[in-house]
Design a protein around this motif. Structure first.
Motif, PDB file in Angstrom:
ATOM      1  N   LEU A  16       0.840  -1.193   0.000  1.00  9.68           N
ATOM      2  CA  LEU A  16       0.000   0.000   0.000  1.00  9.68           C
ATOM      3  C   LEU A  16       0.879   1.248   0.000  1.00  9.68           C
ATOM      4  CD1 LEU A  16      -2.489  -1.190   2.773  1.00  9.68           C
ATOM      5  CD2 LEU A  16      -2.865  -1.288   0.304  1.00  9.68           C
ATOM      6  N   PRO A  17       1.263   1.755  -1.177  1.00  8.28           N
ATOM      7  CA  PRO A  17       2.083   2.970  -1.217  1.00  8.28           C
ATOM      8  C   PRO A  17       1.277   4.208  -0.863  1.00  8.28           C
ATOM      9  CG  PRO A  17       1.490   2.319  -3.434  1.00  8.28           C
ATOM     10  CD  PRO A  17       0.961   1.250  -2.529  1.00  8.28           C
ATOM     11  N   GLY A  18       1.964   5.243  -0.385  1.00  4.91           N
ATOM     12  CA  GLY A  18       1.289   6.489  -0.027  1.00  4.91           C
ATOM     13  C   GLY A  18       0.575   6.426   1.297  1.00  4.91           C
ATOM     14  N   SER A  19       0.953   5.481   2.161  1.00  5.63           N
ATOM     15  CA  SER A  19       0.291   5.355   3.462  1.00  5.63           C
ATOM     16  C   SER A  19       1.289   4.855   4.499  1.00  5.63           C
ATOM     17  CB  SER A  19      -0.902   4.396   3.369  1.00  5.63           C
ATOM     18  OG  SER A  19      -0.483   3.115   2.927  1.00  5.63           O
ATOM     19  N   ARG A  20       0.939   5.031   5.757  1.00  6.85           N
ATOM     20  CA  ARG A  20       1.749   4.557   6.871  1.00  6.85           C
ATOM     21  C   ARG A  20       0.842   4.265   8.052  1.00  6.85           C
ATOM     22  NH1 ARG A  20       1.804   8.425  10.695  1.00  6.85           N
ATOM     23  NH2 ARG A  20       1.526  10.593  10.041  1.00  6.85           N
ATOM     24  N   PRO A  48     -10.879  -7.977  14.492  1.00  4.21           N
ATOM     25  CA  PRO A  48     -11.159  -6.948  13.487  1.00  4.21           C
ATOM     26  C   PRO A  48     -10.764  -7.428  12.089  1.00  4.21           C
ATOM     27  CG  PRO A  48      -9.172  -6.401  14.711  1.00  4.21           C
ATOM     28  CD  PRO A  48      -9.770  -7.592  15.389  1.00  4.21           C
ATOM     29  N   GLY A  49     -11.578  -7.087  11.085  1.00  8.13           N
ATOM     30  CA  GLY A  49     -11.297  -7.479   9.715  1.00  8.13           C
ATOM     31  C   GLY A  49     -10.215  -6.624   9.082  1.00  8.13           C
ATOM     32  N   GLY A  50      -9.743  -7.082   7.929  1.00  6.83           N
ATOM     33  CA  GLY A  50      -8.656  -6.389   7.247  1.00  6.83           C
ATOM     34  C   GLY A  50      -8.999  -4.970   6.860  1.00  6.83           C
ATOM     35  N   GLU A  51     -10.206  -4.747   6.353  1.00  6.95           N
ATOM     36  CA  GLU A  51     -10.595  -3.401   5.938  1.00  6.95           C
ATOM     37  C   GLU A  51     -10.678  -2.463   7.132  1.00  6.95           C
ATOM     38  OE1 GLU A  51     -10.750  -2.335   2.853  1.00  6.95           O
ATOM     39  OE2 GLU A  51     -10.115  -4.358   2.293  1.00  6.95           O
ATOM     40  N   ARG A  52     -11.108  -2.993   8.268  1.00  3.96           N
ATOM     41  CA  ARG A  52     -11.165  -2.158   9.482  1.00  3.96           C
ATOM     42  C   ARG A  52      -9.757  -1.806   9.942  1.00  3.96           C
ATOM     43  NH1 ARG A  52     -11.145   1.166  12.300  1.00  3.96           N
ATOM     44  NH2 ARG A  52     -12.260   1.632  14.238  1.00  3.96           N
ATOM     45  N   ILE A  53      -8.827  -2.730   9.841  1.00  7.69           N
ATOM     46  CA  ILE A  53      -7.458  -2.465  10.251  1.00  7.69           C
ATOM     47  C   ILE A  53      -6.815  -1.433   9.330  1.00  7.69           C
ATOM     48  CG2 ILE A  53      -5.169  -3.496  10.519  1.00  7.69           C
ATOM     49  CD1 ILE A  53      -6.574  -6.082  11.338  1.00  7.69           C
ATOM     50  N   LYS A  54      -7.145  -1.480   8.036  1.00  5.34           N
ATOM     51  CA  LYS A  54      -6.583  -0.520   7.086  1.00  5.34           C
ATOM     52  C   LYS A  54      -6.983   0.915   7.412  1.00  5.34           C
ATOM     53  CE  LYS A  54      -6.290  -3.623   3.110  1.00  5.34           C
ATOM     54  NZ  LYS A  54      -6.798  -3.879   1.732  1.00  5.34           N
ATOM     55  N   GLU A  55      -8.056   1.090   8.156  1.00  5.79           N
ATOM     56  CA  GLU A  55      -8.461   2.438   8.551  1.00  5.79           C
ATOM     57  C   GLU A  55      -7.461   3.063   9.521  1.00  5.79           C
ATOM     58  OE1 GLU A  55     -12.415   2.208  10.064  1.00  5.79           O
ATOM     59  OE2 GLU A  55     -13.292   1.499   8.181  1.00  5.79           O
ATOM     60  N   LEU A  56      -6.566   2.246  10.081  1.00 10.51           N
ATOM     61  CA  LEU A  56      -5.528   2.771  10.964  1.00 10.51           C
ATOM     62  C   LEU A  56      -4.387   3.412  10.184  1.00 10.51           C
ATOM     63  CD1 LEU A  56      -5.200  -0.252  13.436  1.00 10.51           C
ATOM     64  CD2 LEU A  56      -6.614   1.786  13.713  1.00 10.51           C
ATOM     65  N   PHE A  57      -4.349   3.206   8.863  1.00 11.48           N
ATOM     66  CA  PHE A  57      -3.286   3.771   8.036  1.00 11.48           C
ATOM     67  C   PHE A  57      -3.685   5.162   7.569  1.00 11.48           C
ATOM     68  CE2 PHE A  57      -2.767  -0.899   6.599  1.00 11.48           C
ATOM     69  CZ  PHE A  57      -2.182  -1.215   7.819  1.00 11.48           C
ATOM     70  N   VAL A  58      -2.728   6.063   7.572  1.00 10.55           N
ATOM     71  CA  VAL A  58      -2.967   7.437   7.141  1.00 10.55           C
ATOM     72  C   VAL A  58      -2.098   7.737   5.927  1.00 10.55           C
ATOM     73  CG1 VAL A  58      -3.633   8.230   9.438  1.00 10.55           C
ATOM     74  CG2 VAL A  58      -1.226   8.316   8.744  1.00 10.55           C
ATOM     75  N   LYS A  59      -2.423   8.809   5.220  1.00 11.39           N
ATOM     76  CA  LYS A  59      -1.698   9.165   3.999  1.00 11.39           C
ATOM     77  C   LYS A  59      -0.321   9.744   4.324  1.00 11.39           C
ATOM     78  CE  LYS A  59      -5.782  10.076   1.133  1.00 11.39           C
ATOM     79  NZ  LYS A  59      -6.493  11.087   0.299  1.00 11.39           N
ATOM     80  N   ASP A  60       0.646   9.317   3.558  1.00 16.70           N
ATOM     81  CA  ASP A  60       2.005   9.847   3.642  1.00 16.70           C
ATOM     82  C   ASP A  60       2.666   9.516   2.316  1.00 16.70           C
ATOM     83  OD1 ASP A  60       4.625  10.535   4.069  1.00 16.70           O
ATOM     84  OD2 ASP A  60       4.714   9.753   6.105  1.00 16.70           O
ATOM     85  N   ASP A  61       2.905  10.527   1.488  1.00 17.15           N
ATOM     86  CA  ASP A  61       3.337  10.305   0.108  1.00 17.15           C
ATOM     87  C   ASP A  61       4.601   9.472  -0.013  1.00 17.15           C
ATOM     88  OD1 ASP A  61       1.192  11.603  -0.909  1.00 17.15           O
ATOM     89  OD2 ASP A  61       2.251  13.434  -1.501  1.00 17.15           O
ATOM     90  N   ALA A  93       5.058   3.714   2.678  1.00 15.79           N
ATOM     91  CA  ALA A  93       4.237   2.603   2.189  1.00 15.79           C
ATOM     92  C   ALA A  93       4.052   1.613   3.328  1.00 15.79           C
ATOM     93  CB  ALA A  93       4.879   1.928   0.992  1.00 15.79           C
ATOM     94  N   VAL A  94       2.988   0.832   3.229  1.00 18.91           N
ATOM     95  CA  VAL A  94       2.714  -0.227   4.202  1.00 18.91           C
ATOM     96  C   VAL A  94       2.691  -1.561   3.467  1.00 18.91           C
ATOM     97  CG1 VAL A  94       1.031  -1.209   5.811  1.00 18.91           C
ATOM     98  CG2 VAL A  94       1.376   1.269   5.730  1.00 18.91           C
ATOM     99  N   LEU A  95       3.441  -2.532   3.975  1.00 19.73           N
ATOM    100  CA  LEU A  95       3.287  -3.914   3.541  1.00 19.73           C
ATOM    101  C   LEU A  95       2.387  -4.576   4.572  1.00 19.73           C
ATOM    102  CD1 LEU A  95       4.009  -6.162   1.555  1.00 19.73           C
ATOM    103  CD2 LEU A  95       5.957  -6.728   3.031  1.00 19.73           C
ATOM    104  N   PHE A  96       1.126  -4.785   4.191  1.00 21.56           N
ATOM    105  CA  PHE A  96       0.103  -5.271   5.113  1.00 21.56           C
ATOM    106  C   PHE A  96      -0.034  -6.781   4.938  1.00 21.56           C
ATOM    107  CE2 PHE A  96      -4.634  -5.744   5.973  1.00 21.56           C
ATOM    108  CZ  PHE A  96      -4.467  -5.795   7.343  1.00 21.56           C
TER     109      PHE A  96
END
Length: 302
Positions: free
Chosen positions: A211-215, A232-245, A248-251
């Motif tokens: 997931l580039p552009g996030s942290r 918690p499901g994967g989509e709910r966990i992804k809400e913990l990531f915020v934008k950062d140009d 990137a996050v390897l989830f």
């Protein structure tokens, strides 16, 4: 006026435009002449253009890289075959250069891969920025591993130690190498991160997504989520990531059942029948460090 008579700065601008429109043609254009090769190598590897995000796909990488390396960016969330299990080597065996060496890409033989030109440390694809032509270079990677077991879901989070860019300095005798600017995430480093096993959870891995552009925002947010939801499901966990140009996050997700064995047995076989197993090939050890959050000076630059 021919292209060969253009000033270097003008030629570079034209070729950078081609990188946006057709990266494949830019790579092939290196065969035109030595001048083209030198200019294109600078564009591709030495100073990748820094652009705002151009999200032409859900991943945020250029179509060429996504087409060739799709299994490195997104893996899992599919029905597994009866003999596959959770084998983290299968995504690598489905890469184009591996799959074409065997009718069934999941069982490509080691003897067919030992001389593969794509598995050389100096292979040109390894030096490409993972976000080339699609967005800013990635300078920080959060590796977030979420494991679900009987009783709840846990999170492990670390940061990839990205080595700095090195530059060669020519002297009177031997060439020396000096430390350059802050390093970027290249395709080779992403490949080695996953192939080394540091980027996933082994046989309990169910999926990973780049997931580039996030942290990751903060571990406190995860603790609050975990208190309210044991699974918690994967989509709910992804809400913990915020934008950062420039991050990137390897989830990575994994699941371990109460009856799963803690080891995987390999069948004994001859050298000719041995299945190819991916491994890190860059020569630089993959190092992980404790998660330190966003870099303060990154925000001062934006």
């Amino acid at each position: 006026m021919s292209l060969s008579s253009l000033p270097p700065e003008t030629l570079s601008l034209i070729l950078e435009f081609l990188a946006d429109e057709d990266l494949t043609s830019l790579i092939l254009a290196q065969r035109v002449c030595k001048r083209f090769q030198a200019t294109i190598e600078r564009i591709l590897f030495q100073s990748p253009p820094r652009r705002a995000w151009n999200r032409t796909n859900l991943i945020g990488v250029c179509p060429l890289l996504l087409g060739k390396f799709s299994h490195l960016f997104v893996n899992g969330n599919r029905k597994l075959g009866p003999d596959e299990g959770r084998n983290t080597g299968i995504p690598f065996r489905r890469l184009p250069w591996a799959a074409k060496r065997q009718e069934d890409g999941t069982t490509v033989k080691a003897v067919a891969m030992q001389d593969s030109p794509y598995l050389r440390p100096e292979a040109s694809w390894r030096r490409l920025s993972v976000t080339f032509g699609a967005g800013p270079v990635v300078r920080s990677v959060d590796v977030v591993k979420v494991l679900t077991v009987y009783g709840g879901t846990s999170m492990d989070y670390k940061q990839l130690d990205i080595p700095p860019l090195l530059s060669k300095v020519s002297g009177d005798a031997d060439e020396s190498v000096e430390e350059g600017e802050e390093g970027i995430l290249t395709m080779g480093l992403l490949y080695d991160l996953l192939a080394s096993g540091a980027g996933h959870m082994g046989y309990v891995t169910t999926s990973w997504q780049f997931l580039p552009g996030s942290r990751l925002s903060s571990y406190n947010d995860w603790q609050k989520l975990r208190i309210n939801n044991r699974y918690p499901g994967g989509e709910r966990i992804k809400e913990l990531f915020v934008k950062d140009d420039q991050s990137a996050v390897l989830f990575v997700t994994g699941h371990r059942g109460c009856t799963m064995n803690g080891c995987m047995r390999r069948k004994s076989c001859s050298e000719e029948d041995e299945v190819w197993e991916p491994e890190a090939i860059g020569g630089i050890p993959i190092r992980m460090r404790p998660w330190q959050g966003p870099s303060p000076d990154r925000f001062s630059r934006t």
